[in-house]
Design an enzyme around this catalytic site. Structure first.
Site, short mmCIF file in Angstrom:
data_model
loop_
_atom_site.label_atom_id
_atom_site.label_comp_id
_atom_site.label_asym_id
_atom_site.label_seq_id
_atom_site.Cartn_x
_atom_site.Cartn_y
_atom_site.Cartn_z
N TYR A 182 -7.34 -43.93 9.77
CA TYR A 182 -6.07 -44.67 9.79
C TYR A 182 -6.34 -46.16 9.94
O TYR A 182 -5.78 -46.99 9.20
CB TYR A 182 -5.19 -44.16 10.92
N SER A 194 -0.72 -52.47 11.01
CA SER A 194 -0.94 -52.03 12.39
C SER A 194 -1.90 -53.01 13.05
O SER A 194 -2.70 -53.68 12.37
CB SER A 194 -1.56 -50.62 12.41
#
Length: 246
Positions: free
Chosen positions: A150, A137
């Site tokens: 996350y 990400s």
């Protein structure tokens, strides 16, 4: 797309979002066999039915080392591994009631990916070298407080990708890191921000792989943030720091 023609490809987290888009797009790209993996294989029935016999459902919890080892033993013909399965706790570090959400994100996103890489690296080597694609990400590079744990887990995936790339270089296996911005999936449904479709992400990833890129930023937001981090990392940190959990 020719890089995928006739290949045996394992996709984790294949039942929805980016994973599902990978399966559907790779079918069109001529993949020989796609092993679509998910914790609940019944959620893959539609993909299997639409796969013209080239999609096989695989029950796989990537946090279960025994299941991962069994999958590697059962599928010794894998040429390409796409590590897509992941979780995201919508929470910061301090506001969360406990550290369990952070632990869960790390167990799946980092340790789960590590389980898969360790199990399938020998498989790929025996097959003459292959390809590992780790879906990280843009949050690997800067922590979004809205997604604190996350972001930390995806930073770990980024570091893992770099290390494994070096370790496996001699075996002929290429390791690619993918760093998307927000994607329009169930995981990001609660985020009121612009998102890119999973299909567009996958198309950009496959194009990036075909052109030999090892680090792929597959959407406009990821490209913009990455460029910003190179130019003025503190400015980007302040920008994403405004996205605080409620």
């Amino acid at each position: 797309m020719n890089s995928f023609h006739g290949k045996t490809i394992l996709v984790t987290g294949a039942n929805r979002g980016i994973g599902r888009a990978f399966v559907e797009t790779l079918l069109k790209a001529g993949a020989g066999k796609i092993l679509a993996a998910a914790r609940k294989p019944e959620t893959l029935n539609e993909l299997v039915a639409n796969g013209s016999g080239r999609v096989k459902a695989v029950r796989l919890d990537i946090t279960d080392a025994d299941q991962v080892s069994a999958a590697a033993a059962d599928h010794a013909d894998v040429d390409i591994l796409i590590n897509n399965a992941g979780t995201a706790a919508l929470a910061g570090f301090i506001q969360a009631d406990t550290v369990e959400a952070a632990r869960a994100d790390m167990e799946t996103n980092y340790f789960g990916t590590l389980n898969m890489v360790r199990a399938f690296a020998p498989v790929l080597a025996r097959n003459g070298g292959g390809l590992i694609v780790n879906i990280a990400s843009i949050a690997s590079h800067v922590n979004f407080p809205l997604l604190g744990s996350y972001s930390a887990s995806k930073a770990a995936v980024h570091s893992l990708t770099q290390a494994v790339r070096a370790e496996l270089g001699q075996s002929g296996t290429k390791v690619v890191g993918v760093y998307p911005g927000p994607v329009d999936t169930d995981m990001a449904r609660a985020l009121d921000i612009d998102k890119t479709s999973p299909e567009d992400i996958v198309a950009a990833v496959l194009q990036g792989i075909a052109t030999g890129n090892e680090d792929i930023y597959p959407d406009a937001q990821a490209i913009e943030l990455h460029s910003g981090l190179l130019a003025d990392p503190k400015a980007v940190e302040r920008q994403v720091g405004q996205m605080l959990p409620n």
